[in-house]
Design a protein around this motif. Structure first.
Motif, PDB file in Angstrom:
ATOM      1  N   LEU A   2     -50.956  -8.950  14.159  1.00 31.80           N
ATOM      2  CA  LEU A   2     -51.615  -7.698  14.556  1.00 31.80           C
ATOM      3  C   LEU A   2     -51.541  -7.637  16.079  1.00 31.80           C
ATOM      4  CD1 LEU A   2     -53.381  -5.182  13.982  1.00 31.80           C
ATOM      5  CD2 LEU A   2     -55.383  -6.657  14.256  1.00 31.80           C
ATOM      6  N   TYR A   3     -50.902  -6.596  16.557  1.00 35.43           N
ATOM      7  CA  TYR A   3     -50.590  -6.485  17.993  1.00 35.43           C
ATOM      8  C   TYR A   3     -51.400  -5.314  18.537  1.00 35.43           C
ATOM      9  CZ  TYR A   3     -47.194  -4.959  21.719  1.00 35.43           C
ATOM     10  OH  TYR A   3     -46.569  -4.518  22.864  1.00 35.43           O
ATOM     11  N   ALA A   4     -52.329  -5.600  19.430  1.00 32.57           N
ATOM     12  CA  ALA A   4     -53.053  -4.516  20.098  1.00 32.57           C
ATOM     13  C   ALA A   4     -52.406  -4.304  21.468  1.00 32.57           C
ATOM     14  CB  ALA A   4     -54.528  -4.881  20.253  1.00 32.57           C
TER      15      ALA A   4
ATOM     16  N   LEU B  94     -54.263   1.209  23.262  1.00 31.08           N
ATOM     17  CA  LEU B  94     -53.283   2.305  23.352  1.00 31.08           C
ATOM     18  C   LEU B  94     -52.632   2.504  21.994  1.00 31.08           C
ATOM     19  CD1 LEU B  94     -51.412   1.469  26.678  1.00 31.08           C
ATOM     20  CD2 LEU B  94     -53.163   3.221  26.309  1.00 31.08           C
ATOM     21  N   GLU B  95     -52.396   1.394  21.320  1.00 34.05           N
ATOM     22  CA  GLU B  95     -51.765   1.474  19.995  1.00 34.05           C
ATOM     23  C   GLU B  95     -51.945   0.140  19.298  1.00 34.05           C
ATOM     24  OE1 GLU B  95     -47.512   1.428  19.903  1.00 34.05           O
ATOM     25  OE2 GLU B  95     -47.379  -0.037  21.514  1.00 34.05           O
ATOM     26  N   PHE B  96     -51.872   0.188  17.970  1.00 32.99           N
ATOM     27  CA  PHE B  96     -51.743  -1.040  17.187  1.00 32.99           C
ATOM     28  C   PHE B  96     -50.326  -1.127  16.669  1.00 32.99           C
ATOM     29  CE2 PHE B  96     -56.440  -0.705  16.323  1.00 32.99           C
ATOM     30  CZ  PHE B  96     -56.774  -1.941  16.872  1.00 32.99           C
ATOM     31  N   ASN B  97     -49.765  -2.332  16.690  1.00 31.53           N
ATOM     32  CA  ASN B  97     -48.507  -2.582  16.002  1.00 31.53           C
ATOM     33  C   ASN B  97     -48.784  -3.613  14.919  1.00 31.53           C
ATOM     34  OD1 ASN B  97     -46.968  -0.878  17.683  1.00 31.53           O
ATOM     35  ND2 ASN B  97     -46.877  -2.476  19.241  1.00 31.53           N
ATOM     36  N   CYS B  98     -48.027  -3.509  13.831  1.00 32.78           N
ATOM     37  CA  CYS B  98     -48.324  -4.393  12.695  1.00 32.78           C
ATOM     38  C   CYS B  98     -47.337  -5.553  12.649  1.00 32.78           C
ATOM     39  CB  CYS B  98     -48.314  -3.593  11.405  1.00 32.78           C
ATOM     40  SG  CYS B  98     -46.773  -2.747  11.112  1.00 32.78           S
ATOM     41  N   ARG B  99     -46.875  -5.975  13.787  1.00 35.64           N
ATOM     42  CA  ARG B  99     -45.772  -6.944  13.888  1.00 35.64           C
ATOM     43  C   ARG B  99     -45.841  -7.630  15.234  1.00 35.64           C
ATOM     44  NH1 ARG B  99     -43.341  -4.335  17.907  1.00 35.64           N
ATOM     45  NH2 ARG B  99     -43.770  -2.120  18.017  1.00 35.64           N
ATOM     46  N   MET B 100     -44.914  -8.564  15.460  1.00 34.33           N
ATOM     47  CA  MET B 100     -44.809  -9.159  16.800  1.00 34.33           C
ATOM     48  C   MET B 100     -44.129  -8.162  17.735  1.00 34.33           C
ATOM     49  SD  MET B 100     -45.985 -12.121  17.480  1.00 34.33           S
ATOM     50  CE  MET B 100     -45.056 -12.946  18.745  1.00 34.33           C
ATOM     51  N   GLY B 101     -44.328  -8.361  19.008  1.00 30.48           N
ATOM     52  CA  GLY B 101     -43.667  -7.516  20.005  1.00 30.48           C
ATOM     53  C   GLY B 101     -42.268  -8.036  20.306  1.00 30.48           C
ATOM     54  N   ASP B 102     -41.475  -7.174  20.876  1.00 27.19           N
ATOM     55  CA  ASP B 102     -40.147  -7.540  21.345  1.00 27.19           C
ATOM     56  C   ASP B 102     -40.019  -6.909  22.725  1.00 27.19           C
ATOM     57  OD1 ASP B 102     -37.478  -7.953  21.798  1.00 27.19           O
ATOM     58  OD2 ASP B 102     -36.820  -7.306  19.824  1.00 27.19           O
ATOM     59  N   PRO B 103     -39.971  -7.618  23.800  1.00 20.92           N
ATOM     60  CA  PRO B 103     -39.647  -9.036  23.983  1.00 20.92           C
ATOM     61  C   PRO B 103     -40.841  -9.999  24.091  1.00 20.92           C
ATOM     62  CG  PRO B 103     -39.470  -7.915  26.095  1.00 20.92           C
ATOM     63  CD  PRO B 103     -39.954  -6.899  25.098  1.00 20.92           C
ATOM     64  N   GLU B 104     -42.041  -9.598  23.668  1.00 23.89           N
ATOM     65  CA  GLU B 104     -43.163 -10.542  23.755  1.00 23.89           C
ATOM     66  C   GLU B 104     -42.923 -11.788  22.900  1.00 23.89           C
ATOM     67  OE1 GLU B 104     -43.437  -7.277  23.362  1.00 23.89           O
ATOM     68  OE2 GLU B 104     -45.280  -6.467  24.212  1.00 23.89           O
ATOM     69  N   SER B 105     -42.290 -11.601  21.717  1.00 29.20           N
ATOM     70  CA  SER B 105     -42.049 -12.765  20.843  1.00 29.20           C
ATOM     71  C   SER B 105     -41.270 -13.858  21.563  1.00 29.20           C
ATOM     72  CB  SER B 105     -41.180 -12.367  19.645  1.00 29.20           C
ATOM     73  OG  SER B 105     -41.787 -11.380  18.912  1.00 29.20           O
TER      74      SER B 105
ATOM     75  N   THR C 206     -38.576   2.228  27.301  1.00 28.94           N
ATOM     76  CA  THR C 206     -37.580   1.516  26.492  1.00 28.94           C
ATOM     77  C   THR C 206     -38.352   0.681  25.469  1.00 28.94           C
ATOM     78  OG1 THR C 206     -37.659  -0.520  27.774  1.00 28.94           O
ATOM     79  CG2 THR C 206     -36.189   1.207  28.579  1.00 28.94           C
ATOM     80  N   GLY C 207     -37.627  -0.097  24.691  1.00 35.49           N
ATOM     81  CA  GLY C 207     -38.294  -1.063  23.817  1.00 35.49           C
ATOM     82  C   GLY C 207     -38.957  -2.174  24.606  1.00 35.49           C
ATOM     83  N   GLY C 208     -38.584  -2.351  25.860  1.00 38.88           N
ATOM     84  CA  GLY C 208     -39.144  -3.426  26.694  1.00 38.88           C
ATOM     85  C   GLY C 208     -38.015  -4.109  27.462  1.00 38.88           C
TER      86      GLY C 208
ATOM     87  N   GLN D 118     -47.360  -9.777  28.591  1.00 39.68           N
ATOM     88  CA  GLN D 118     -47.231  -8.421  29.130  1.00 39.68           C
ATOM     89  C   GLN D 118     -45.754  -8.076  29.101  1.00 39.68           C
ATOM     90  OE1 GLN D 118     -48.289  -7.387  33.384  1.00 39.68           O
ATOM     91  NE2 GLN D 118     -50.155  -6.755  32.367  1.00 39.68           N
ATOM     92  N   ASP D 119     -45.432  -6.869  28.692  1.00 35.71           N
ATOM     93  CA  ASP D 119     -44.017  -6.497  28.761  1.00 35.71           C
ATOM     94  C   ASP D 119     -43.834  -5.392  29.788  1.00 35.71           C
ATOM     95  OD1 ASP D 119     -44.802  -4.165  27.531  1.00 35.71           O
ATOM     96  OD2 ASP D 119     -43.214  -4.183  26.039  1.00 35.71           O
ATOM     97  N   HIS D 120     -42.592  -5.081  30.049  1.00 40.45           N
ATOM     98  CA  HIS D 120     -42.251  -4.016  31.005  1.00 40.45           C
ATOM     99  C   HIS D 120     -41.517  -2.960  30.215  1.00 40.45           C
ATOM    100  CE1 HIS D 120     -42.997  -6.184  34.844  1.00 40.45           C
ATOM    101  NE2 HIS D 120     -42.793  -7.243  34.095  1.00 40.45           N
ATOM    102  N   LYS D 121     -42.235  -1.859  29.895  1.00 42.47           N
ATOM    103  CA  LYS D 121     -41.630  -0.864  29.001  1.00 42.47           C
ATOM    104  C   LYS D 121     -40.659   0.070  29.725  1.00 42.47           C
ATOM    105  CE  LYS D 121     -44.712  -0.642  25.114  1.00 42.47           C
ATOM    106  NZ  LYS D 121     -45.963  -1.294  25.519  1.00 42.47           N
ATOM    107  N   ALA D 122     -40.925   0.321  31.017  1.00 44.42           N
ATOM    108  CA  ALA D 122     -40.083   1.305  31.711  1.00 44.42           C
ATOM    109  C   ALA D 122     -38.711   0.707  32.020  1.00 44.42           C
ATOM    110  CB  ALA D 122     -40.771   1.755  32.981  1.00 44.42           C
TER     111      ALA D 122
HETATM  112  N1  GLY Z   1     -42.630  -4.582  23.554  1.00 43.07           N
HETATM  113  C1  GLY Z   1     -43.307  -3.552  22.900  1.00 43.07           C
HETATM  114  C2  GLY Z   1     -43.285  -3.594  21.447  1.00 43.07           C
HETATM  115  O1  GLY Z   1     -42.792  -4.516  20.839  1.00 43.07           O
HETATM  116  O2  GLY Z   1     -43.806  -2.660  20.844  1.00 43.07           O
END
Ligand code: GLY
Ligand code: AMP
Length: 428
Positions: free
Chosen positions: A271-273, A285-296, A228-230, A214-218
């Protein structure tokens, strides 16, 4: 022995490069362009090529006989970097340009979800601001207004009332706020619940689920302030309990991968849901086609398996034959940002405290940093992600905050409450 090229310069790429460097089969990791953190990592060398310089990257990989390319950022993926490497026969872990539309176009992504009955918020897309505003007559507020294209996480507005919604519609459709990304917009129903990041590795047919996070976007404490980006992340995310995990796999991941196959789209990569869990049900909410940042950063800390071997196994279409192993500990990462972030921020500040001897369970991932004559300086908004791997989320939180207290630069700041949702769950 293998050579790996990681593309990008953020905290995600530092985490991927660091993890790749731990593989016993890897002799060299190149990071293009990288940051001060990747420059200082064992076996790892920064290459001064931008992520958008596809010609330069491909010829470097050919010259060096790179065995595997891992692409971090979405822009490169959406612009077709994977196709370029594939054309010359280099293994590149990531989706092709066509497959990356799942992130590159929210309209494509939402229509795909509709076609394949994947749970998501109800939506409508618009290119005309008058029609978009008419549509608001029939909506309950809040509504969410989103730019269709990539907008670095800044193209989504949760609008509490009509005035706000009209303002963003005008800014996006008339004001060219996002340089093309907002030429089409989506207006969608606002979901309520708790968010989580559910990321898989996909080989075109099969998938393996990564640890939940889980990230913290705000930007600010209590999940307030601008997106923010996280600002921090943790893994596992307690909201993804075994029951929810099964639902996500059955209702989101499998239909997505089957849908891609049905539509003839070859999807290999992360694949990031991005999910909202509302009344025990997952919605995308969205799909991302990559790893998350800062989830990685937190996921790589917890991964026991060899990342390079996993990527190569996926590229050979054999992910179904393997199982990813994880450390049982939890990880939590705190993003330390520059003064002013996410708005305009200062650069070029010397970072103090990096030479501190931290316990082995602490890892400092760099993002917006560069080496200048041996000193580490800030170059961006999100600068470091101070990550701890400990027996529980609460311990990781304590350890990461303790480490963060010894690092600073002029105007540096971080949120004080990373992990608060997990903490409340354990306390209640
Ligand atoms: N942390 C959110 C993202 O990588 O899209
Ligand atoms: P996205 O880039 O689409 O994931 O949106 C960024 C952030 O906006 C998400 O992480 C949520 O916090 C919020 N958001 C997006 N869509 C919705 C929605 N339909 N309902 C509630 N919040 C949303």
């Amino acid at each position: 022995m293998k050579k790996v090229l990681v593309i990008g310069s953020g905290g995600r790429e530092h985490a991927l490069a660091w993890k790749a460097s731990l593989s016993p089969d890897v002799c060299a990791v190149f990071v293009a362009p990288g940051n001060a953190g990747t420059a200082l990592e064992n076996k790892t060398t920064n290459i001064p090529l931008k992520e958008s310089d596809f010609d330069g990257l491909v010829s470097f990989a050919l010259d060096e006989q790179v065995d595997l390319v891992i692409v971090g950022p979405e822009n490169a993926l959406v612009s077709g970097i994977v196709d370029r490497f594939r054309e010359v026969g280099i293994f590149c872990f990531g989706p092709t340009q066509t497959a990356s539309r799942l992130e590159g176009s929210k309209v494509f992504s939402k229509e795909f979800m509709t076609r394949h009955h994947i749970p998501t918020a109800r939506f409508q897309s618009f290119t005309s601001s008058d029609k978009a505003k008419d549509f608001l007559n029939h909506q309950k507020f809040p509504v969410v207004v989103k730019a269709d294209g990539l907008a670095a996480g800044k193209g989504v507005f949760v609008c509490q009332n009509r005035i706000q919604a009209e303002q963003y519609i005008d800014e996006m459709l008339c004001g060219k706020l996002f340089d093309g990304a907002g030429e089409r917009i989506i207006i969608e129903e606002c979901l309520q619940g708790e968010e989580a990041s559910f990321i898989c590795m996909v080989d075109g047919q099969d998938f393996q689920v990564l640890a939940s996070s889980q990230d913290h976007k705000a930007a600010y404490n209590g999940d307030t302030g601008p997106n923010t980006g996280g600002m921090g992340a943790y893994s596992p995310a307690p909201i993804i309990d075994p029951e929810i995990q099964q639902k996500v796999i059955a209702q989101v991941i499998k239909p997505t991968i089957n849908g891609l196959v049905e539509e003839g789209i070859d999807y290999t990569g992360f694949l990031y849901a991005g999910l909202m869990i509302q009344n025990h049900m997952p919605y995308v909410l969205e799909f991302n086609c990559r790893m998350g940042d800062p989830e990685s950063q937190v996921i790589m800390m917890r991964m026991k398996s060899d990342l390079v071997e996993l990527c190569l196994t996926a590229l050979q279409g054999r992910l179904g034959e393997t199982q990813i192993e994880w450390f049982f500990e939890s990880a939590l990462g705190i993003v330390v940002a520059s003064e002013g972030y996410p708005r305009s921020h200062k650069k070029g500040c010397e970072i103090y405290g990096l030479e501190t001897t931290f316990d082995n369970n602490i890892k400092i991932f760099h993002a917006g940093t560069k080496l200048n004559d041996g000193t580490v300086e800030t170059t961006g908004g999100r600068v470091l992600c101070i990550t701890a791997l400990s027996n529980s989320i609460l311990e990781a939180q304590k350890d990461a905050y303790q480490a963060a207290s010894s690092i600073h630069w002029e105007g540096s700041w971080y949120r004080d409450d990373i992990g608060h949702r997990a903490k409340h769950r354990f306390e209640s």
